[in-house]
Design a protein around this motif. Structure first.
Motif, PDB file in Angstrom:
ATOM      1  N   ASP A 170     -12.345   3.330  -1.231  1.00 37.30           N
ATOM      2  CA  ASP A 170     -11.595   3.566  -0.098  1.00 37.30           C
ATOM      3  C   ASP A 170     -12.352   4.088   0.946  1.00 37.30           C
ATOM      4  O   ASP A 170     -13.404   3.712   1.105  1.00 37.30           O
ATOM      5  CB  ASP A 170     -10.293   3.885  -0.289  1.00 37.30           C
ATOM      6  CG  ASP A 170      -9.014   3.657   0.442  1.00 37.30           C
ATOM      7  OD1 ASP A 170      -9.495   2.856   1.521  1.00 37.30           O
ATOM      8  OD2 ASP A 170      -8.119   4.075   0.296  1.00 37.30           O
TER       9      ASP A 170
ATOM     10  N   HIS B 165      -7.528   0.852  -4.583  1.00 33.48           N
ATOM     11  CA  HIS B 165      -8.110   1.511  -3.658  1.00 33.48           C
ATOM     12  C   HIS B 165      -8.566   2.948  -4.218  1.00 33.48           C
ATOM     13  O   HIS B 165      -7.569   3.742  -4.773  1.00 33.48           O
ATOM     14  CB  HIS B 165      -7.460   1.963  -2.317  1.00 33.48           C
ATOM     15  CG  HIS B 165      -7.137   0.896  -1.394  1.00 33.48           C
ATOM     16  ND1 HIS B 165      -6.514   1.090  -0.252  1.00 33.48           N
ATOM     17  CD2 HIS B 165      -7.645  -0.480  -1.458  1.00 33.48           C
ATOM     18  CE1 HIS B 165      -6.466  -0.176   0.545  1.00 33.48           C
ATOM     19  NE2 HIS B 165      -7.042  -0.978  -0.303  1.00 33.48           N
TER      20      HIS B 165
ATOM     21  N   CYS C  74      -3.396   3.054  -4.461  1.00 32.28           N
ATOM     22  CA  CYS C  74      -4.359   3.659  -3.447  1.00 32.28           C
ATOM     23  C   CYS C  74      -4.392   5.213  -3.949  1.00 32.28           C
ATOM     24  O   CYS C  74      -3.540   5.812  -3.779  1.00 32.28           O
ATOM     25  CB  CYS C  74      -4.021   3.639  -1.970  1.00 32.28           C
ATOM     26  SG  CYS C  74      -5.036   4.757  -1.068  1.00 32.28           S
TER      27      CYS C  74
ATOM     28  N   SER D  33      -4.150   8.021  -1.351  1.00 35.26           N
ATOM     29  CA  SER D  33      -2.717   8.113  -0.669  1.00 35.26           C
ATOM     30  C   SER D  33      -1.951   8.962  -1.312  1.00 35.26           C
ATOM     31  O   SER D  33      -1.085  10.089  -1.268  1.00 35.26           O
ATOM     32  CB  SER D  33      -2.052   7.030  -0.107  1.00 35.26           C
ATOM     33  OG  SER D  33      -3.143   6.291   0.507  1.00 35.26           O
TER      34      SER D  33
ATOM     35  N   HIS E 246       0.955  -0.908  -0.188  1.00 38.31           N
ATOM     36  CA  HIS E 246      -0.122   0.176   0.012  1.00 38.31           C
ATOM     37  C   HIS E 246       0.870   1.307  -0.016  1.00 38.31           C
ATOM     38  O   HIS E 246       1.958   1.241   0.561  1.00 38.31           O
ATOM     39  CB  HIS E 246      -0.913  -0.017   1.173  1.00 38.31           C
ATOM     40  CG  HIS E 246      -1.830   1.116   1.250  1.00 38.31           C
ATOM     41  ND1 HIS E 246      -1.671   2.085   1.512  1.00 38.31           N
ATOM     42  CD2 HIS E 246      -3.112   1.146   0.857  1.00 38.31           C
ATOM     43  CE1 HIS E 246      -2.719   3.009   1.562  1.00 38.31           C
ATOM     44  NE2 HIS E 246      -3.885   2.135   0.920  1.00 38.31           N
TER      45      HIS E 246
HETATM   46 FE   FE2 Z   1      -5.811   3.306   0.539  1.00 35.11          FE
END
Ligand code: FE2
Ligand code: CS2
Length: 356
Positions: free
Chosen positions: A317, A272, A245, A248, A207
């Motif tokens: 997410d 995500h 992600c 992020s 991640h």
């Molecule tokens: Fe995430």
């Protein structure tokens, strides 16, 4: 693409499998053994029970988020050998139960960081938000207490209370660990687990760091295109892959997410997908999934996933807290369900127009 939702298990989650099943198009859940600590071996029996419960509800267990990495592995202590051996045993037990996707992160001390877990937006919804100026005023040792006090009584993933006791000690232990050392420790770990991953076809999916810059002086290595490419190149096999992600990566306006998705083709095993709104440098709120509610272009992001032939699970997410729901911050049912259906709507439109 398989649409999924994160689920923390019936003991910890306010959302039920029955509710998740009713989200149109949602075929599986991403889950974890929430009661286990980093470094512990997951028993085959516990994994099987979790899988059977999910399948009995008509859903698939689409992947694990997360099997957490013990800090001794990230720091590179001699004791990492035992924790790596334990991790391998967990992977074997997962592999034997037919589970082939494992999300994890390699952030020192803290998992994701936020300055507010329930910031009110103009429409009355509340969201997780980040403001570097506020974070700079917080004593890192107090960070766990701050998060705990704001979490509405829920244990937040990555912020489990047993880590609280060791916070000062952990900061001490990370003193000699700069970004290069952290990277080398990640590569050491990946090389050690790869034979097992290959044997069972397990895709490891790291991640991204959240936010995408250094917090409390701790190093970051999974935060932009070059750094991520370096991880992929260091262990150049499919089993060493990513959880892409968008929230992020999207915390930094410098990350071109559709471009990153395209360049990491073949190595993205899990997505995500969520939106953020940039307010100032180092300051952002999480937003609804809809492109116009935030700063990311969700159409371009889903199109990039479509173009690389994404077959793995995607999940909305974090969601906003809406309609008076009381749930773990970021993980209520309502807004994530809205997010899932919106993302599936984008996907359907992209798919159909590609075939015209
Ligand atoms: Fe995430
Ligand atoms: O998805 C996210 O952004 C977070 O909820 C993290 O806690 C994430 O689950 C971990 O960093 C993955 O190990």
């Amino acid at each position: 693409m398989k649409m999924t939702l994160r689920w923390f298990g019936s003991k910890h989650d306010t959302v039920t499998l029955g509710q998740i099943r009713q989200i149109p198009g949602c075929v599986g859940v991403i889950t974890t053994l929430y009661d286990t600590k980093p470094g512990e071996v997951w028993s085959r029996g516990a994994i099987r029970a979790m899988k059977e419960e999910i399948e009995a509800a008509g859903l698939a267990l689409s992947g694990i988020e997360s099997v957490n990495i013990h800090d001794d592995i990230k720091i590179g202590l001699p004791t990492r050998e035992q924790y790596i051996a334990n991790y391998i045993e967990t992977l074997e037990n997962l592999g034997k139960e037919g589970i082939d996707l494992v999300c994890y992160n390699f952030m020192p001390v803290f998992d994701w960081t936020r300055s507010d877990l329930a910031k009110e937006r103009p429409d009355g919804s509340t969201v997780l938000s980040y403001d570097q100026e506020l974070i700079d005023k917080i004593d890192p040792a107090k960070m766990f207490e701050e998060m705990d006090a704001n979490s509405g009584g829920f244990v937040l993933p990555g912020w489990e209370p047993d880590r609280l006791a060791r916070i000062k000690e952990l900061f001490e232990m990370y003193k000699g660990v700069d970004a290069e050392k952290l990277f080398q420790n990640l590569v050491y770990f990946l090389k050690a687990i790869m034979p097992t991953c290959k044997k069972y076809g397990i895709k490891m999916a790291i991640h991204m760091d959240d936010p995408a810059w250094s917090v409390f002086g701790l190093p970051r290595i999974v935060n932009h295109k070059e750094n991520i490419q370096r991880i992929l190149d260091a262990v150049p096999v499919m089993n060493n892959g990513l959880t892409l992600c968008t929230g992020s990566l999207g915390s930094s306006p410098h990350n071109d997410i559709p471009d990153m998705i395209r360049s990491f083709k073949g190595r993205i095993h899990f997505g995500h997908v969520r939106n953020v709104i940039h307010l100032a440098p180092g300051k952002f709120d999480e937003a609804a999934h809809l492109s116009s509610d935030g700063s990311l272009d969700m159409f371009e992001i889903m199109k990039a996933f479509y173009d690389i032939g994404m077959t793995g699970p995607i999940r909305p997410d974090h969601g906003r807290m809406i309609w008076g729901e009381k749930a773990m911050p970021g993980y209520g049912l309502y807004d994530r369900a809205l997010g899932a259906t919106y993302l599936m709507g984008l996907w359907e439109a992209i798919e159909k127009s590609a075939k015209e």
